[in-house]
Design an enzyme around this catalytic site. Structure first.
Site, PDB file in Angstrom:
ATOM      1  N   GLU A 161       1.641  -5.463  11.745  1.00 49.36           N
ATOM      2  CA  GLU A 161       0.973  -5.495  10.438  1.00 49.36           C
ATOM      3  C   GLU A 161       0.360  -4.123  10.184  1.00 49.36           C
ATOM      4  O   GLU A 161      -0.403  -3.612  11.012  1.00 49.36           O
ATOM      5  CB  GLU A 161      -0.135  -6.563  10.375  1.00 49.36           C
ATOM      6  CG  GLU A 161      -0.755  -6.602   8.972  1.00 49.36           C
ATOM      7  CD  GLU A 161      -1.937  -7.552   8.806  1.00 49.36           C
ATOM      8  OE1 GLU A 161      -2.461  -8.081   9.807  1.00 49.36           O
ATOM      9  OE2 GLU A 161      -2.353  -7.739   7.651  1.00 49.36           O
TER      10      GLU A 161
ATOM     11  N   GLU B 294      -4.488  -0.147  11.871  1.00 47.28           N
ATOM     12  CA  GLU B 294      -5.525   0.117  10.869  1.00 47.28           C
ATOM     13  C   GLU B 294      -5.989   1.560  11.039  1.00 47.28           C
ATOM     14  O   GLU B 294      -6.148   2.023  12.173  1.00 47.28           O
ATOM     15  CB  GLU B 294      -6.683  -0.886  11.045  1.00 47.28           C
ATOM     16  CG  GLU B 294      -7.927  -0.626  10.260  1.00 47.28           C
ATOM     17  CD  GLU B 294      -7.699  -0.531   8.746  1.00 47.28           C
ATOM     18  OE1 GLU B 294      -7.044  -1.401   8.141  1.00 47.28           O
ATOM     19  OE2 GLU B 294      -8.196   0.460   8.166  1.00 47.28           O
TER      20      GLU B 294
ATOM     21  N   ASP C 263      -3.419  -1.026  -0.249  1.00 45.50           N
ATOM     22  CA  ASP C 263      -4.133  -0.288  -1.301  1.00 45.50           C
ATOM     23  C   ASP C 263      -3.178   0.008  -2.455  1.00 45.50           C
ATOM     24  O   ASP C 263      -2.079   0.517  -2.235  1.00 45.50           O
ATOM     25  CB  ASP C 263      -4.694   1.023  -0.742  1.00 45.50           C
ATOM     26  CG  ASP C 263      -5.741   0.776   0.342  1.00 45.50           C
ATOM     27  OD1 ASP C 263      -6.278  -0.346   0.393  1.00 45.50           O
ATOM     28  OD2 ASP C 263      -6.012   1.696   1.128  1.00 45.50           O
TER      29      ASP C 263
ATOM     30  N   LYS D 296      -2.964   5.340  -9.660  1.00 49.39           N
ATOM     31  CA  LYS D 296      -2.603   6.577 -10.387  1.00 49.39           C
ATOM     32  C   LYS D 296      -1.222   7.057  -9.961  1.00 49.39           C
ATOM     33  O   LYS D 296      -0.912   7.131  -8.767  1.00 49.39           O
ATOM     34  CB  LYS D 296      -3.628   7.668 -10.116  1.00 49.39           C
ATOM     35  CG  LYS D 296      -5.001   7.344 -10.704  1.00 49.39           C
ATOM     36  CD  LYS D 296      -5.845   8.581 -10.846  1.00 49.39           C
ATOM     37  CE  LYS D 296      -7.116   8.237 -11.585  1.00 49.39           C
ATOM     38  NZ  LYS D 296      -8.317   8.417 -10.774  1.00 49.39           N
TER      39      LYS D 296
ATOM     40  N   ASP E  72      -2.186  -9.328  -4.754  1.00 51.06           N
ATOM     41  CA  ASP E  72      -2.564  -9.956  -6.031  1.00 51.06           C
ATOM     42  C   ASP E  72      -2.421  -8.934  -7.153  1.00 51.06           C
ATOM     43  O   ASP E  72      -2.781  -9.229  -8.288  1.00 51.06           O
ATOM     44  CB  ASP E  72      -4.024 -10.437  -5.983  1.00 51.06           C
ATOM     45  CG  ASP E  72      -4.973  -9.270  -5.978  1.00 51.06           C
ATOM     46  OD1 ASP E  72      -4.727  -8.307  -5.210  1.00 51.06           O
ATOM     47  OD2 ASP E  72      -5.942  -9.270  -6.749  1.00 51.06           O
TER      48      ASP E  72
ATOM     49  N   THR F  64      -4.773 -14.092   4.466  1.00 54.73           N
ATOM     50  CA  THR F  64      -5.505 -12.889   4.867  1.00 54.73           C
ATOM     51  C   THR F  64      -6.898 -12.952   4.231  1.00 54.73           C
ATOM     52  O   THR F  64      -7.155 -13.784   3.365  1.00 54.73           O
ATOM     53  CB  THR F  64      -4.773 -11.613   4.406  1.00 54.73           C
ATOM     54  OG1 THR F  64      -5.105 -11.351   3.046  1.00 54.73           O
ATOM     55  CG2 THR F  64      -3.271 -11.731   4.560  1.00 54.73           C
TER      56      THR F  64
HETATM   57  N1  SAH Z   1      -4.566  -6.736   5.164  1.00 51.52           N
HETATM   58  C1  SAH Z   1      -5.982  -7.021   4.955  1.00 51.52           C
HETATM   59  C2  SAH Z   1      -6.740  -5.815   4.384  1.00 51.52           C
HETATM   60  C3  SAH Z   1      -6.244  -5.310   3.062  1.00 51.52           C
HETATM   61  S1  SAH Z   1      -7.107  -3.848   2.507  1.00 51.52           S
HETATM   62  C4  SAH Z   1      -6.122  -8.244   4.076  1.00 51.52           C
HETATM   63  O1  SAH Z   1      -5.146  -8.632   3.437  1.00 51.52           O
HETATM   64  O2  SAH Z   1      -7.217  -8.822   4.017  1.00 51.52           O
HETATM   65  C5  SAH Z   1      -5.935  -2.596   2.996  1.00 51.52           C
HETATM   66  C6  SAH Z   1      -6.211  -2.069   4.414  1.00 51.52           C
HETATM   67  O3  SAH Z   1      -5.195  -1.147   4.739  1.00 51.52           O
HETATM   68  C7  SAH Z   1      -7.524  -1.320   4.584  1.00 51.52           C
HETATM   69  O4  SAH Z   1      -8.219  -1.819   5.700  1.00 51.52           O
HETATM   70  C8  SAH Z   1      -7.098   0.119   4.762  1.00 51.52           C
HETATM   71  O5  SAH Z   1      -8.008   0.874   5.563  1.00 51.52           O
HETATM   72  C9  SAH Z   1      -5.758  -0.024   5.415  1.00 51.52           C
HETATM   73  N2  SAH Z   1      -4.850   1.102   5.173  1.00 51.52           N
HETATM   74  C10 SAH Z   1      -4.594   1.664   3.983  1.00 51.52           C
HETATM   75  N3  SAH Z   1      -3.729   2.674   4.099  1.00 51.52           N
HETATM   76  C11 SAH Z   1      -3.417   2.752   5.425  1.00 51.52           C
HETATM   77  C12 SAH Z   1      -2.578   3.604   6.187  1.00 51.52           C
HETATM   78  N4  SAH Z   1      -1.907   4.610   5.608  1.00 51.52           N
HETATM   79  N5  SAH Z   1      -2.487   3.394   7.508  1.00 51.52           N
HETATM   80  C13 SAH Z   1      -3.185   2.401   8.103  1.00 51.52           C
HETATM   81  N6  SAH Z   1      -4.013   1.562   7.437  1.00 51.52           N
HETATM   82  C14 SAH Z   1      -4.125   1.735   6.123  1.00 51.52           C
END
Ligand code: SAH
Length: 214
Positions: free
Chosen positions: A42, A67, A118, A122, A154, A193
């Site tokens: 993941e 993460e 994320d 933009k 979402d 999640t």
């Molecule tokens: N999967 C979780 C969190 C979603 S928020 C859920 O569904 O509840 C997105 C997460 O991805 C954040 O914790 C952020 O720090 C991490 N993240 C974003 N870009 C990343 C990257 N390039 N490499 C590793 N983690 C990343």
């Protein structure tokens, strides 16, 4: 997910026994760790709710949660430490997804989960979206033939972008698309999640796609 930086988080993450750090991994680290079991990754696991629920549900698989922020990863590690029964099939990686090709051998991953990544709305940051064409190229290298990529969000704009990006990619086939996951699947089949719970409680539909690496 941005948490306020927790003092000492870097050190605590680096020292944790379930965190696989670059220099300590060495050659063939994944083969040693997996022992012929399929490996599921993941990316952007946040505080780990999903992967902490998947590991006991599928004890015959190995799960790796990646993460990039230590303060966020630390929350997942604290949950791991509170488990009554320690999961032997769950490990964590403190890495940025950008460096995946240095971490994993080619064709080493049996399945990939992206949950509530994320959105980077933009256009100038489109390359940072974890379903961008460049990331799909990277996943193609790491995934085994026939492996699944499962993505939930979402965010409709990110979902549409991801559908387009997969449809245009020569090495992935779109297999399933859900425009309202929670009304379409048996809840017992869907491991939620943290963000999924939060956004569905707010009434947002949850989108999901499954793509298969050719
Ligand atoms: N999967 C979780 C969190 C979603 S928020 C859920 O569904 O509840 C997105 C997460 O991805 C954040 O914790 C952020 O720090 C991490 N993240 C974003 N870009 C990343 C990257 N390039 N490499 C590793 N983690 C990343």
């Amino acid at each position: 997910m941005r948490l306020r930086k927790i003092a000492g988080a870097d050190q605590r993450v680096a020292d944790h026994a379930r965190v696989l750090r670059g220099e300590a991994r060495g050659q063939n680290w994944l083969t040693h760790l997996a022992q012929d079991r399929p490996v599921y990754l993941e990316i952007g696991m946040g505080k780990g709710d999903f992967i902490l629920a998947m590991a006991p549900k599928y004890p015959q698989w190995v799960f790796l949660g990646l993460e990039k922020y230590s303060s966020v990863l630390l929350k997942a590690l604290e949950k791991y430490d509170c488990l009554e029964e320690k999961r032997e099939n769950l490990w964590f990686l403190w890495e940025d997804a950008q460096s995946l090709s240095e971490v994993f051998p080619a064709q080493s991953i049996a399945g990939l989960y992206l949950n509530f990544s994320d959105p980077w709305p933009k256009a100038r940051y489109a390359k940072r979206r974890l379903t961008s064409p460049a990331f799909l190229d990277l996943y193609y290298r790491l995934l085994k033939p026939g492996a699944r990529l499962e993505f939930k969000t979402d965010n409709q704009a990110l979902f549409q972008f991801s559908l387009d990006s997969i449809n245009e990619h020569p090495n992935f086939d779109l297999s399933q698309v859900y425009w309202d996951l929670h009304s379409q699947v048996d809840p017992a089949e869907n491991v939620m999640t943290e963000y999924e719970r939060k956004f569905s409680d707010l009434g947002h539909p949850i989108y999901k796609l499954i793509a298969v690496r050719k």
